[in-house]
Design a protein around this motif. Sequence first.
Motif, mmCIF file in Angstrom:
data_model
loop_
_atom_site.group_PDB
_atom_site.id
_atom_site.type_symbol
_atom_site.label_atom_id
_atom_site.label_comp_id
_atom_site.label_asym_id
_atom_site.label_seq_id
_atom_site.Cartn_x
_atom_site.Cartn_y
_atom_site.Cartn_z
ATOM 1 N N ASP A 10 0.822 -1.206 0.000
ATOM 2 C CA ASP A 10 0.000 0.000 0.000
ATOM 3 C C ASP A 10 0.865 1.268 0.000
ATOM 4 N N VAL A 75 -5.690 -3.119 -2.669
ATOM 5 C CA VAL A 75 -5.854 -2.168 -1.573
ATOM 6 C C VAL A 75 -6.170 -0.808 -2.178
ATOM 7 N N SER A 77 -6.750 3.526 -1.921
ATOM 8 C CA SER A 77 -5.863 4.606 -1.498
ATOM 9 C C SER A 77 -6.450 5.454 -0.380
ATOM 10 N N GLN A 81 -6.701 2.287 3.933
ATOM 11 C CA GLN A 81 -6.139 1.297 3.005
ATOM 12 C C GLN A 81 -6.992 0.019 3.019
ATOM 13 N N THR A 83 -8.940 -3.299 2.143
ATOM 14 C CA THR A 83 -8.470 -4.454 1.387
ATOM 15 C C THR A 83 -9.637 -5.115 0.663
#
Length: 205
Positions: A10, A75, A77, A81, A83
């Motif tokens: 990430d 992931v 932004s 973050q 998933t």
Amino acid sequence: DDVGTAIVVDDYNNATLTGYTLSYDFPVWEAVQYNKSSCYGSDAFVTRLWDNGTALVFSTYLGGCGDDAGLGIAVNSSISQDTFVTGYTFSCDFPNTSAFQPNLSGGCDAFVTSISYDGTTNATIPFSTFLGGSQNDQGKGIALDSSGNIFITGTTRSPNFPTQNAFRSDIRGTRDAFITKMDSTASALIYSTYLGGNGDEAGVQ
């Protein structure tokens, strides 16, 4: 046995990975699911490590009564973050929340699951859905666009795999690839299509 199948890094250089495990003592922390569900098979797992690799951010089993495996991961932004995981499940009781498709349709279905972790409580599942038809389906790759829409690819043997605005609306071989675009909460199809000829095809990450 423990197998990692996909990994993503990430914006903070934390590594998040998925795969499957047969272990009852797989490392868990701040988990959605602390215990292995399948008595005889595998559960998927989703694990995030801090950027220096010394500790878990969160780690969780993900599964039900049958075999489950994570095969693709992405992931977003956002600050948290979030998933996004896809794979396959044979479990009729696979975690299912705010689902586009609430029930297992075939021997195994693909799944699309979001996991969120804010750093203060256990990880949560904002949404999770089956995706498949009456035969075996597997999600193998997942990606996001700038608007948060979700793209899934994989393989299907189902003549009734969910389609929408399809380039190809019927299966051509024993096994075709599929490409599916869902909205940012996986609650609706934007488009979904078979892609293949008279042989076997599969979409992968």
